[in-house]
Design a protein around this motif. Structure first.
Motif: not given
Length: 230
Positions: A162-178
């Motif tokens: 989950c952390v790896s997936f969400v980290s990828a989402a961060l780099r793909l600009r699908l989410t922010d850190h919060r």
């Protein structure tokens, strides 16, 4: 140090994003969805839940649980069969390569950092090409070698996914850190559910079913430009 604390620290170490297994190079299919314009900030958490329930849980999490059980019982032939079955269940070339690449990196580092004859034995099987060396199986061996309970091992590895997936989402600009942290916390019941079902499955049940994810992976493999390996 108590044995319980030591086992907890092993789990934290193996799931730490700084552990050099190569998970940071993977988007777990997310980049393919982005390229196809099939996911956005609102649907990304839903996609992650679906992958946990229908892909990662029945395949990798189940393989980890079975591998942990086999190593604990000293059934190495069973471990090889689990590894081979998991590898065969991954239909796309880039997914198979990603699984074995991260698995072997995890295995190499775990042998140095944690030690244990179980890790040495499994390494010999991988080097001899008897066992593919999939990440989930390597993780199962590492957790079993460190006497981390199966339930804790499966839940820890699912959270690392989950952390790896969400980290990828961060780099793909699908989410922010919060929002990423909100997403991870909201997934706790799903991780618990998927952990419980993975622990109940037998080898014949190993294998996920996520045809759209497979199609997105195939699309990603043929893309002209890629940020991630998968």
């Amino acid at each position: 140090m108590s044995a319980a604390i030591d086992r907890l620290l092993v789990s934290l170490q193996l799931t730490d994003s700084a552990f050099p297994s190569g998970l940071y190079t993977l988007s777990h299919g997310l980049e393919g969805y982005v390229q196809a314009k099939q996911v956005d900030a609102e649907t990304m958490p839903v996609l992650l839940e679906d992958l946990l329930r229908h892909s990662v849980g029945p395949a990798d999490a189940t393989a980890l649980a079975l591998a942990h059980r086999a190593v604990t019982a000293g059934r190495w032939d069973d471990l090889v069969e689990i590894d081979q079955r998991l590898f065969a269940s991954k239909l796309n070339r880039e997914v198979r390569i990603a699984s074995t690449r991260t698995g072997r990196q995890m295995l190499d580092t775990a042998r140095i950092a944690l030690g244990g004859e179980e890790l040495d034995h499994y390494t010999a099987l991988v080097v001899a090409k008897r066992s593919p060396g999939c990440q989930a199986v390597a993780a199962g061996v590492a957790y079993a070698a460190s006497r981390v309970p199966a339930e804790q091992a499966v839940a820890s590895d699912l959270f690392a996914f989950c952390v790896s997936f969400v980290s990828a989402a961060l780099r793909l600009r699908l989410t922010d850190h919060r929002r990423a942290q909100i997403t991870l916390r909201a997934l706790s019941p799903v991780v618990a559910e998927v952990t419980a079902t993975a622990l109940e499955r037998e080898l014949a049940d190993l294998g996920g079913c996520a045809p759209v994810a497979d199609a997105m992976s195939g699309r990603h493999e043929r893309a002209d430009a890629r940020m991630f390996v998968s």
